[in-house]
Design a protein around this motif. Sequence first.
Motif, mmCIF file in Angstrom:
data_model
loop_
_atom_site.group_PDB
_atom_site.id
_atom_site.type_symbol
_atom_site.label_atom_id
_atom_site.label_comp_id
_atom_site.label_asym_id
_atom_site.label_seq_id
_atom_site.Cartn_x
_atom_site.Cartn_y
_atom_site.Cartn_z
ATOM 1 N N LEU A 1 0.834 -1.209 0.000
ATOM 2 C CA LEU A 1 0.000 0.000 0.000
ATOM 3 C C LEU A 1 0.869 1.260 0.000
ATOM 4 O O LEU A 1 0.582 2.236 -0.689
ATOM 5 C CB LEU A 1 -0.940 0.007 1.206
ATOM 6 N N LYS A 2 1.964 1.215 0.792
ATOM 7 C CA LYS A 2 2.872 2.361 0.843
ATOM 8 C C LYS A 2 3.516 2.595 -0.527
ATOM 9 O O LYS A 2 3.625 3.730 -0.990
ATOM 10 C CB LYS A 2 3.960 2.097 1.906
ATOM 11 N N SER A 3 3.926 1.520 -1.194
ATOM 12 C CA SER A 3 4.548 1.669 -2.516
ATOM 13 C C SER A 3 3.543 2.203 -3.533
ATOM 14 O O SER A 3 3.885 3.024 -4.387
ATOM 15 C CB SER A 3 5.117 0.330 -2.992
ATOM 16 N N MET A 4 2.281 1.761 -3.422
ATOM 17 C CA MET A 4 1.245 2.250 -4.343
ATOM 18 C C MET A 4 0.974 3.732 -4.101
ATOM 19 O O MET A 4 0.809 4.511 -5.043
ATOM 20 C CB MET A 4 -0.034 1.429 -4.174
ATOM 21 N N LEU A 5 0.933 4.128 -2.814
ATOM 22 C CA LEU A 5 0.718 5.533 -2.489
ATOM 23 C C LEU A 5 1.873 6.393 -3.019
ATOM 24 O O LEU A 5 1.647 7.465 -3.578
ATOM 25 C CB LEU A 5 0.586 5.700 -0.977
ATOM 26 N N GLY B 1 5.091 9.542 -8.422
ATOM 27 C CA GLY B 1 5.332 8.960 -9.741
ATOM 28 C C GLY B 1 6.334 7.814 -9.695
ATOM 29 O O GLY B 1 6.919 7.447 -10.712
ATOM 30 N N ALA B 2 6.568 7.237 -8.511
ATOM 31 C CA ALA B 2 7.534 6.138 -8.374
ATOM 32 C C ALA B 2 6.981 4.869 -9.032
ATOM 33 O O ALA B 2 5.774 4.698 -9.184
ATOM 34 C CB ALA B 2 7.820 5.886 -6.896
ATOM 35 N N GLY C 1 11.931 -1.759 3.476
ATOM 36 C CA GLY C 1 11.744 -1.478 2.065
ATOM 37 C C GLY C 1 10.425 -1.986 1.554
ATOM 38 O O GLY C 1 9.551 -2.424 2.278
ATOM 39 N N VAL C 2 10.274 -1.978 0.231
ATOM 40 C CA VAL C 2 9.056 -2.430 -0.418
ATOM 41 C C VAL C 2 9.298 -3.821 -0.933
ATOM 42 O O VAL C 2 10.346 -4.098 -1.511
ATOM 43 C CB VAL C 2 8.712 -1.483 -1.589
ATOM 44 N N PRO C 3 8.396 -4.794 -0.729
ATOM 45 C CA PRO C 3 8.645 -6.140 -1.192
ATOM 46 C C PRO C 3 8.740 -6.205 -2.707
ATOM 47 O O PRO C 3 8.095 -5.447 -3.411
ATOM 48 C CB PRO C 3 7.422 -6.917 -0.682
ATOM 49 N N LYS D 1 23.531 9.876 -8.867
ATOM 50 C CA LYS D 1 22.541 9.916 -9.952
ATOM 51 C C LYS D 1 22.149 8.469 -10.221
ATOM 52 O O LYS D 1 22.962 7.681 -10.701
ATOM 53 C CB LYS D 1 23.137 10.555 -11.204
ATOM 54 N N ILE D 2 20.894 8.137 -9.888
ATOM 55 C CA ILE D 2 20.434 6.755 -10.045
ATOM 56 C C ILE D 2 19.265 6.734 -11.029
ATOM 57 O O ILE D 2 18.281 7.437 -10.846
ATOM 58 C CB ILE D 2 19.989 6.151 -8.701
ATOM 59 N N SER D 3 19.420 5.939 -12.090
ATOM 60 C CA SER D 3 18.315 5.741 -13.039
ATOM 61 C C SER D 3 17.964 4.266 -13.039
ATOM 62 O O SER D 3 18.771 3.417 -12.664
ATOM 63 C CB SER D 3 18.715 6.214 -14.438
ATOM 64 N N GLN D 4 16.759 3.942 -13.469
ATOM 65 C CA GLN D 4 16.265 2.573 -13.312
ATOM 66 C C GLN D 4 15.533 2.102 -14.559
ATOM 67 O O GLN D 4 14.809 2.840 -15.200
ATOM 68 C CB GLN D 4 15.321 2.507 -12.110
#
Length: 697
Positions: free
Chosen positions: A76-80, A86-87, A122-124, A195-198
Motif C-alpha cells: 500500500l505504501k509503494s502504491m501511495l 510517480g515512483a 523497504g518495499v517487497p 545519480k540513479i536511473s532505473q
Amino acid sequence: MEKLLLAVNVASPDPEDLNAVFRAAHSIKGGSSTFGLTDIAEVTHVLESLLDRIRQGQMALTSEHVDAFLAAKDVLKSMLDGHKHGADVDQGAVADVRRLLEALSQGKSSAPAKAAAPAAGGVPVAPGGVCRYRIEMPVIADKDAEALADELAMLGKIEKTKSPEGQWVFILDTAEPLDDVVAICAFIVNVADLKISQAVESAPSADQERGYGFFDNFVTQEERERTQGYGFFDNHTAIEDKEREQGYGFFAPFVPLDISAKKPDAETLSQPHPDDAPLAVTEHAAAEKKAAKAAAAAAAGHESSSIRVSVEKVDQLINLVGELVITQAMIEQRVGKLDPMTHEHLLNSVSQLSRNTRDLQESVMSIRMMPMDYVFSRFPRMVRDLAHKLGKQVEFVTHGAATELDKGLIERIVDPLTHLVRNSIDHGIELPDARRASGKSEAGTLSLSAEHQGGNIIIEVTDDGGGLNREKILAKAKQQGMPVTDNLSDAEVWQLIFEPGFSTAEQVTDVSGRGVGMDVVKRNILAMGGAVDIRSSKGFGTTISISLPLTLAILDGMSIRIGEEVYILPLGYVVESLQPLAQDIKEISGQGQVLRVRGEYLPLIPLYQIFNIEPSFTDPSQGLVVILESDGKKAALFVDDLIGQQQIVVKNLESNYRKVAGISGATILGDGGVALIVDVAALLRSSRQLNDESVFS
C-alpha cells in the motif's frame, strides 16, 4: 497499522488492537476511494474483509496473518508513493499480496501465492522481479569505489566502469529495494551527489502483462487500466456497480452517514508524520460514534495547537538569533569598560538584555529539536524482519524515545544506528538453541535508549547476547598485521572493531562480514562532534554508547590565547586547566614532552607548534595547560593564557573559506574579530599518531 501489528500478541490478541487495525484499514480504503485511487481501495477492501473476520472471532489470528498484513502495508505504501511521487510500483508484488490475502480469507494456506519477503524498511519485490539500476558516483577514491562495489555486490550482480572524467558508474541488477542500495552508498558518498536511473527487467511475458518498461503493448496497458477503473473512462457505470457491490462510497445498503461522527485514525494522531495530515474516517457502527466524536475533538485540538513551518525558515531564524548573540557579546564588551557607578542603569539594562538573549536562543534552538522516537520508530519492523531472516528471536525495547535532539543531528545518526542494530542482531544475539544451552531465554533482548547528560545526549544500543570475544578479536587483529599486544586493556581491544576492514565474521553474508561499516560508523559519529564507547562482558552482552552534543549551531566554549591569536575550545572537551610545575614536565627522546597530572602521564601538545604561531612562552611552566578528553583519551594542551568562558555561534569555515586541518569552524568575538574553533578530537588523534601510545598507557 504497522506499529500495532508488530506489538500484537498472536496467541491472545487484544480486541481493541484488532479494532484499531481494522479502523486504520477502513480509513485507508475510504480515503483512497474518495480520491479515486481505486487500485489502493481494491487491495485494502480484501485486507479489510480478512481483518473483519478475525476481529469478529470467525477466524483465529496467526503469525501468517500478521506477516501478510505487514506485506500488505508495504505494498500500500509503494502504491501511495506511486500516486504521490510517480515512483514505479511492482504490480507483481501487488497481485501476489492480493492473492495471499484472498487465500487467507478463504482459510487456505498461503503457499500457492507466497508474497515476497520484504527487505527491512523497504518495499517487497515480486519473485523474479529484478531491477536494473545505473548508479553514477561523484568523484571518489578508487579504494572507496572498490569497497562500495563489493558491498553492493551482496545485493545482486554488479558491473563497474569508469568514465573519462574519472567518475565510477555501477550497473546493478538486484531484487532488493532502492532504499537498501541508497543506504549502502550513503556510507561512502553524499546521497545528494548520486545519480540513479532505473529500468525493470523481467521475463518478456511478464513485461507484456504488467506493462513494465517501454513496450509496444501500451494500448493493452491502457485497456487494462480502463477495465480496472484507473482514470476517467467510459465504463464509469461498471465501476460504479463494482463499488456499490463492494461497498465503496455512499451506496445502498449502507445507512446514510452522520458527518459529525467523523473519527480520526487514532494511530495517525498518536504519531503524526511531518508530511501527512491526520485523515478523518467515517465509522458506520453506532456504538463507536461516541468514541469517534472524542477523537475528532482531539484532532481539532491537535491541529489548532501546532503550525507547520519549513526548515529553511527555522534555520534563518536560528542564524538571526546567532547574529543577535554576537551583537549582544559586542555590547557587553563595550560597556564593560564603563564606570559602574555612573552608568548603573545602562549596565543593568545590558544585563537584562543578556538574559533575554540567552532565553530567546534556547527557545529558538528548541524548535529544531525532535524526539528520538523519530529514529527509534524505524527499527521495530527492521528488527523483526532481520531476526526472522537469521532464525533468531529478538525482543526489541526502547527507552527515552521522548528525548530530544537537534534535527540536523537526528537525520545523520539514523545510518550509524541502523548499522549498530543490524550488527547486534547478527553478531550479538545468539540462535535460540545456543541461548538455551547457556541457560538464557530463547528470545534475546535488544534495547535502544536515549538520555540527556549535561549538554550531551547519550544513545545506547544494548544486547544480551554472547558479548565480544577478546581472544578472537586479538587473533584477527594480529592476522591483519595490526600492532597489538596481549596486555591491551579490554576497552582498547573493543576499539579494534572500529578499524577499517576489521571483521570477525566467519562468512560474508548480505547482513555483515566485509568489515565495511563499523569504521564508517565511528567516523560519522566523530564528525558530529561525538564519541563512541563499547562495554562488553563475555556471555552477558554488549553495550555501544554514543555521546553527541545536543546541537552544533551554538555551543559553550573556552577562549584561549597563543601569542596574538585567540582560539576557542569547545567546553565539552575541557576537563580542567592548570599551571604546571617544572618537575612535572618530562622529555622523552624523539617523542616530545609529557606532563604528569596526579600520577598520570599525558602527552603535552604545544598549540603554537601545531598552528605555527609565535607564542609568548615556550616553557610550559610559564604558561598554562588545558587538560582535554576525547574518545576516552586525555592530552594536555599548552597555551599562553585563558581569556574566559563564553557562548559562541558556530560558523561553517569550509563553506565560507576552505577546510583547515585541526579546525572545526569559526566564530565572531565580541570585539568583531574572528576566532577559530579547535577540532579537539582531530588534535588528539594526530597526537596519538605522533607519540608512542605505550609510553602513556
